[in-house]
Design a protein around this motif. Sequence first.
Motif, mmCIF file in Angstrom:
data_model
loop_
_atom_site.group_PDB
_atom_site.id
_atom_site.type_symbol
_atom_site.label_atom_id
_atom_site.label_comp_id
_atom_site.label_asym_id
_atom_site.label_seq_id
_atom_site.Cartn_x
_atom_site.Cartn_y
_atom_site.Cartn_z
ATOM 1 N N LEU A 33 0.924 -1.132 0.123
ATOM 2 C CA LEU A 33 -0.019 -0.078 -0.075
ATOM 3 C C LEU A 33 0.841 1.292 -0.007
ATOM 4 C CD1 LEU A 33 -2.868 -1.161 2.515
ATOM 5 C CD2 LEU A 33 -3.108 -0.880 0.114
ATOM 6 N N ALA A 34 2.036 1.238 0.623
ATOM 7 C CA ALA A 34 3.052 2.325 0.576
ATOM 8 C C ALA A 34 3.508 2.882 -0.712
ATOM 9 C CB ALA A 34 4.110 1.866 1.712
ATOM 10 N N VAL A 35 3.940 1.739 -1.491
ATOM 11 C CA VAL A 35 4.276 2.287 -2.624
ATOM 12 C C VAL A 35 3.186 2.516 -3.752
ATOM 13 C CG1 VAL A 35 5.870 0.351 -2.819
ATOM 14 C CG2 VAL A 35 3.906 0.001 -3.733
ATOM 15 N N ARG A 36 2.079 2.631 -3.458
ATOM 16 C CA ARG A 36 0.987 3.281 -4.135
ATOM 17 C C ARG A 36 0.665 4.722 -3.848
ATOM 18 N NH1 ARG A 36 -4.219 -0.387 -3.901
ATOM 19 N NH2 ARG A 36 -4.809 1.104 -5.597
ATOM 20 N N LYS A 37 1.434 5.277 -2.752
ATOM 21 C CA LYS A 37 1.317 6.503 -2.238
ATOM 22 C C LYS A 37 2.639 7.350 -2.515
ATOM 23 C CE LYS A 37 -1.380 7.489 0.578
ATOM 24 N NZ LYS A 37 -2.931 8.253 0.500
ATOM 25 N N PRO A 38 2.554 8.811 -2.498
ATOM 26 C CA PRO A 38 3.752 9.464 -2.786
ATOM 27 C C PRO A 38 4.634 9.230 -1.662
ATOM 28 C CG PRO A 38 1.645 10.759 -3.297
ATOM 29 C CD PRO A 38 1.388 9.588 -2.776
ATOM 30 N N HIS A 48 6.153 11.175 0.415
ATOM 31 C CA HIS A 48 6.169 12.056 1.538
ATOM 32 C C HIS A 48 4.992 11.722 2.598
ATOM 33 C CE1 HIS A 48 3.705 13.970 -1.392
ATOM 34 N NE2 HIS A 48 3.197 14.938 -0.279
ATOM 35 N N THR A 49 4.113 10.756 1.894
ATOM 36 C CA THR A 49 3.068 10.469 2.607
ATOM 37 C C THR A 49 2.850 8.963 3.302
ATOM 38 O OG1 THR A 49 1.696 9.762 0.775
ATOM 39 C CG2 THR A 49 1.603 12.071 1.216
ATOM 40 N N ARG A 50 4.075 8.295 3.336
ATOM 41 C CA ARG A 50 4.285 6.893 3.671
ATOM 42 C C ARG A 50 4.853 6.634 5.008
ATOM 43 N NH1 ARG A 50 7.724 4.582 -1.642
ATOM 44 N NH2 ARG A 50 6.152 5.255 -3.292
ATOM 45 N N ILE A 51 4.874 7.719 5.743
ATOM 46 C CA ILE A 51 5.463 7.360 6.985
ATOM 47 C C ILE A 51 4.895 6.649 8.002
ATOM 48 C CG2 ILE A 51 4.303 9.704 7.960
ATOM 49 C CD1 ILE A 51 6.666 10.077 9.714
ATOM 50 N N PHE A 52 3.180 6.730 8.006
ATOM 51 C CA PHE A 52 2.501 5.597 8.814
ATOM 52 C C PHE A 52 2.544 4.241 8.241
ATOM 53 C CE2 PHE A 52 0.523 9.943 9.514
ATOM 54 C CZ PHE A 52 0.804 9.977 10.883
ATOM 55 N N HIS A 53 2.813 4.193 6.881
ATOM 56 C CA HIS A 53 2.973 2.815 6.433
ATOM 57 C C HIS A 53 4.291 2.194 6.792
ATOM 58 C CE1 HIS A 53 -0.028 4.728 3.656
ATOM 59 N NE2 HIS A 53 -0.463 3.470 3.285
ATOM 60 N N TYR A 54 5.422 3.092 6.940
ATOM 61 C CA TYR A 54 6.553 2.474 7.166
ATOM 62 C C TYR A 54 6.593 2.216 8.714
ATOM 63 C CZ TYR A 54 8.365 4.207 2.697
ATOM 64 O OH TYR A 54 8.755 4.335 1.348
ATOM 65 N N ILE A 55 6.114 3.020 9.467
ATOM 66 C CA ILE A 55 6.109 2.762 10.946
ATOM 67 C C ILE A 55 5.311 1.409 11.206
ATOM 68 C CG2 ILE A 55 5.374 3.504 13.191
ATOM 69 C CD1 ILE A 55 5.945 6.463 12.071
ATOM 70 N N THR A 56 3.965 1.338 10.825
ATOM 71 C CA THR A 56 3.405 0.054 10.982
ATOM 72 C C THR A 56 3.886 -1.174 10.288
ATOM 73 O OG1 THR A 56 1.339 1.636 10.795
ATOM 74 C CG2 THR A 56 0.805 -0.754 10.557
#
Length: 337
Positions: free
Chosen positions: A59-64, A66-74
């Motif tokens: 799901l993170a790679v589908r987002k820009p 600079h908006t992936r911080i919560f994907h990465y932490i989780t």
Amino acid sequence: MGPLGEQIAQLERRNNALRLNGNTVNGRTADIGITTRGSDWYFTVCAVMTVAGFAFMGLAVRKPRHTRIFHYITSAVVFTAAIAYFCMGSNLGFTPVEVEFFRSDPKVRGTFREMFYVRYIDWFITTPLLLLDLMLTAGMPWPTIFFVIFADWVMIVTGLIGALVTSRYKWGFFTFGNFALFYILYHLGWESRRNANRFGNDVGKAFLYCGSLTSLLWLLYPIAWGVCEGGNVIAPDSEAIFYGILDLLAKPVFGALLIWGHRNIEPSRLGLNITDYDNDVAVHEKRATNDYGVPVTGNNTGVTNGTTTATTSGTTPVAAPASDGLGGNVPTHNPTV
């Protein structure tokens, strides 16, 4: 035995973790430990955590960026938990601890109980990340975030110490941990919730759902500790199920709910001004400078003997700086001297 029973039997025979990794550690043997069923359950939770991690990264790679911080932490949370559960499923990462309460139940009868310290290593890493997810969602200031994480570390470390202590003093550490827990729950239920509502209804709802789930589940962890490491009430296989269900709800389910809640929330709204390196000129363009370190404008790139010359018509030479950057003045060339 039906086909399903034969398949289960084959899976049990395939799991050799308990035979390869025995219950003797540091000269002591845990006579109260997990069985093959407990090991299978730990491996199952490991698989779920791993799949969730790859799903969050997908799901993170589908987002820009600079908006992936919560994907990465989780994703970091569930991948760390996957390693811990693989360790416990392999019957590793534990130490035998003498129980305070001796029971007559055959499932918990014995002297030394298997205590998985790797579970606390997992929590020491993942619970601050979960809190970081929530506190960043609420837009809390960094000093507050750091202190709440400190309280979380106090809760985890005192729980580990209490699990290793064999006397009734373990309940003193258990009490310290609960005080830290109540402080965390106060912030989630009051301070952070109020602050999240300031950023809009969608942010407030995302925090309310995720914060409420976390608060409810974290209240159950002391109960699990009390009947497992603390009181030796339930068997290690039941301990695996108890903690496993809590962790599945507190990590993959929490992560899915959080990412869903953030689907339309820009991190900049929460005070997270993250710059994407694709927009950083310094990464993609090496800017020319003269002998004094001053960027050359336009097409002016010619430098000769400390003076700047124009290589293309229509450009203006860049003047030398008045200082050498080290506190001294730069000598200038005076043709009359």
